[in-house]
Design a protein around this motif. Structure first.
Motif, PDB file in Angstrom:
ATOM      1  N   THR A  92     -46.718  83.414  34.537  1.00 50.00           N
ATOM      2  CA  THR A  92     -45.980  84.662  34.700  1.00 50.00           C
ATOM      3  C   THR A  92     -46.987  85.780  34.932  1.00 50.00           C
ATOM      4  O   THR A  92     -47.878  85.974  34.107  1.00 50.00           O
ATOM      5  CB  THR A  92     -45.152  84.948  33.429  1.00 50.00           C
ATOM      6  OG1 THR A  92     -44.195  83.895  33.283  1.00 50.00           O
ATOM      7  CG2 THR A  92     -44.430  86.279  33.518  1.00 50.00           C
TER       8      THR A  92
ATOM      9  N   TYR B   8     -40.395  93.369  26.729  1.00 48.03           N
ATOM     10  CA  TYR B   8     -38.955  93.626  26.851  1.00 48.03           C
ATOM     11  C   TYR B   8     -38.480  93.312  28.260  1.00 48.03           C
ATOM     12  O   TYR B   8     -39.050  93.806  29.235  1.00 48.03           O
ATOM     13  CB  TYR B   8     -38.661  95.093  26.519  1.00 48.03           C
ATOM     14  CG  TYR B   8     -38.879  95.410  25.060  1.00 48.03           C
ATOM     15  CD1 TYR B   8     -37.860  95.191  24.142  1.00 48.03           C
ATOM     16  CD2 TYR B   8     -40.098  95.890  24.598  1.00 48.03           C
ATOM     17  CE1 TYR B   8     -38.053  95.460  22.788  1.00 48.03           C
ATOM     18  CE2 TYR B   8     -40.298  96.160  23.251  1.00 48.03           C
ATOM     19  CZ  TYR B   8     -39.276  95.944  22.352  1.00 48.03           C
ATOM     20  OH  TYR B   8     -39.464  96.203  21.024  1.00 48.03           O
ATOM     21  N   SER B   9     -37.436  92.512  28.348  1.00 43.81           N
ATOM     22  CA  SER B   9     -36.853  92.200  29.648  1.00 43.81           C
ATOM     23  C   SER B   9     -36.192  93.442  30.236  1.00 43.81           C
ATOM     24  O   SER B   9     -35.867  94.399  29.518  1.00 43.81           O
ATOM     25  CB  SER B   9     -35.834  91.067  29.505  1.00 43.81           C
ATOM     26  OG  SER B   9     -36.495  89.887  29.074  1.00 43.81           O
ATOM     27  N   GLN B  10     -36.017  93.401  31.544  1.00 43.62           N
ATOM     28  CA  GLN B  10     -35.442  94.542  32.262  1.00 43.62           C
ATOM     29  C   GLN B  10     -34.057  94.893  31.710  1.00 43.62           C
ATOM     30  O   GLN B  10     -33.145  94.070  31.747  1.00 43.62           O
ATOM     31  CB  GLN B  10     -35.314  94.171  33.746  1.00 43.62           C
ATOM     32  CG  GLN B  10     -34.768  95.265  34.643  1.00 43.62           C
ATOM     33  CD  GLN B  10     -35.775  96.384  34.887  1.00 43.62           C
ATOM     34  OE1 GLN B  10     -36.961  96.138  35.055  1.00 43.62           O
ATOM     35  NE2 GLN B  10     -35.289  97.609  34.881  1.00 43.62           N
ATOM     36  N   PRO B  52     -41.552  90.541  35.701  1.00 37.96           N
ATOM     37  CA  PRO B  52     -40.557  89.781  34.947  1.00 37.96           C
ATOM     38  C   PRO B  52     -40.159  90.487  33.647  1.00 37.96           C
ATOM     39  O   PRO B  52     -39.194  90.082  33.009  1.00 37.96           O
ATOM     40  CB  PRO B  52     -41.279  88.468  34.654  1.00 37.96           C
ATOM     41  CG  PRO B  52     -42.732  88.836  34.660  1.00 37.96           C
ATOM     42  CD  PRO B  52     -42.885  89.944  35.646  1.00 37.96           C
ATOM     43  N   TYR B  53     -40.908  91.501  33.267  1.00 39.69           N
ATOM     44  CA  TYR B  53     -40.597  92.289  32.065  1.00 39.69           C
ATOM     45  C   TYR B  53     -40.684  93.768  32.411  1.00 39.69           C
ATOM     46  O   TYR B  53     -41.408  94.164  33.331  1.00 39.69           O
ATOM     47  CB  TYR B  53     -41.573  91.961  30.932  1.00 39.69           C
ATOM     48  CG  TYR B  53     -41.544  90.518  30.480  1.00 39.69           C
ATOM     49  CD1 TYR B  53     -40.475  90.029  29.742  1.00 39.69           C
ATOM     50  CD2 TYR B  53     -42.574  89.642  30.804  1.00 39.69           C
ATOM     51  CE1 TYR B  53     -40.437  88.707  29.328  1.00 39.69           C
ATOM     52  CE2 TYR B  53     -42.548  88.312  30.398  1.00 39.69           C
ATOM     53  CZ  TYR B  53     -41.470  87.856  29.656  1.00 39.69           C
ATOM     54  OH  TYR B  53     -41.434  86.545  29.254  1.00 39.69           O
ATOM     55  N   TYR B  54     -39.981  94.563  31.613  1.00 42.97           N
ATOM     56  CA  TYR B  54     -39.910  96.006  31.870  1.00 42.97           C
ATOM     57  C   TYR B  54     -40.994  96.777  31.126  1.00 42.97           C
ATOM     58  O   TYR B  54     -41.697  97.611  31.700  1.00 42.97           O
ATOM     59  CB  TYR B  54     -38.523  96.494  31.439  1.00 42.97           C
ATOM     60  CG  TYR B  54     -38.321  97.987  31.500  1.00 42.97           C
ATOM     61  CD1 TYR B  54     -38.335  98.659  32.722  1.00 42.97           C
ATOM     62  CD2 TYR B  54     -38.111  98.737  30.337  1.00 42.97           C
ATOM     63  CE1 TYR B  54     -38.141 100.027  32.782  1.00 42.97           C
ATOM     64  CE2 TYR B  54     -37.916 100.104  30.389  1.00 42.97           C
ATOM     65  CZ  TYR B  54     -37.934 100.750  31.613  1.00 42.97           C
ATOM     66  OH  TYR B  54     -37.754 102.106  31.681  1.00 42.97           O
ATOM     67  N   ALA B  89     -31.118  92.730  26.549  1.00 47.69           N
ATOM     68  CA  ALA B  89     -31.601  91.954  27.704  1.00 47.69           C
ATOM     69  C   ALA B  89     -32.633  90.915  27.279  1.00 47.69           C
ATOM     70  O   ALA B  89     -32.905  89.975  28.020  1.00 47.69           O
ATOM     71  CB  ALA B  89     -32.202  92.885  28.757  1.00 47.69           C
ATOM     72  N   THR B  92     -39.541  89.165  24.166  1.00 45.61           N
ATOM     73  CA  THR B  92     -40.420  88.017  23.962  1.00 45.61           C
ATOM     74  C   THR B  92     -41.588  88.468  23.105  1.00 45.61           C
ATOM     75  O   THR B  92     -42.287  89.413  23.455  1.00 45.61           O
ATOM     76  CB  THR B  92     -40.922  87.506  25.331  1.00 45.61           C
ATOM     77  OG1 THR B  92     -39.795  87.058  26.082  1.00 45.61           O
ATOM     78  CG2 THR B  92     -41.915  86.360  25.168  1.00 45.61           C
TER      79      THR B  92
END
Lengths: 107, 107
Positions: A92, B8-10, B52-54, B89, B92
């Motif tokens: 990633t 943090y995911s989007q 892939p993450y915000y 959302a 991780t």
């Protein structure tokens, strides 16, 4: 400072992964033009949960331009090609600019 | 130095996420006992792919013991509870010990 961050998913064979990373991939990455610092960290889980990734590679550059130059260099192309040789579990990738989103201070 | 890293995911609504993080979550995290540094970075993609993450939050401690103390503190419990209020959302979490897995030097 701009960081290119690669998070490698847990490989099936960690010894083979480590060996390939050390002997083949790291030497390629170290040829990135203008890379200022390379930090490798094996990750651990939190609160009894396994870490979702095995290894984090942080590659620091002075600017976005330097990062772009690295990615479009011969070494950048070679490192991308090499992923298939050891990172079949997945990787990633993202960029972390240095500027904090919202500066906050610890107490 | 040991880093607790949260990716943090989007979120669907980035403005609402940012506001909650700034006004509610960050003040809780800043109460972690013995946290040395908190770095927030909004992430960018690589080579035309979206990140892939915000948001990445890096929370640094002098030792694993200090990290454990933070996570088991009132602030640690409050921050875990607060995730449901803004991180639906997904988030991780993992730990990055400072020791490099395989020290390598840039050219």
């Amino acid at each position: 400072m701009v960081r290119l961050i690669a998070l490698y998913s847990q490989p099936d064979d960690t010894d083979a992964f480590d060996e390939h990373y050390r002997d083949v991939h790291a030497p390629i990455v170290s040829r990135y033009p203008k890379v200022r610092d390379i930090r490798l960290t094996k990750l651990a889980g939190v609160a009894g949960r396994a870490a979702p990734y095995y290894l984090m590679a942080e590659m620091a550059f002075d600017s976005y331009d330097d990062l772009d130059e690295a990615l479009s260099s011969e070494a950048g192309a070679a490192s991308a090609r090499d992923l298939r040789n050891f990172a079949s579990a997945g990787v990633t990738l993202f960029v972390a600019p240095e500027t904090p989103a919202e500066p906050i201070e610890a107490d």
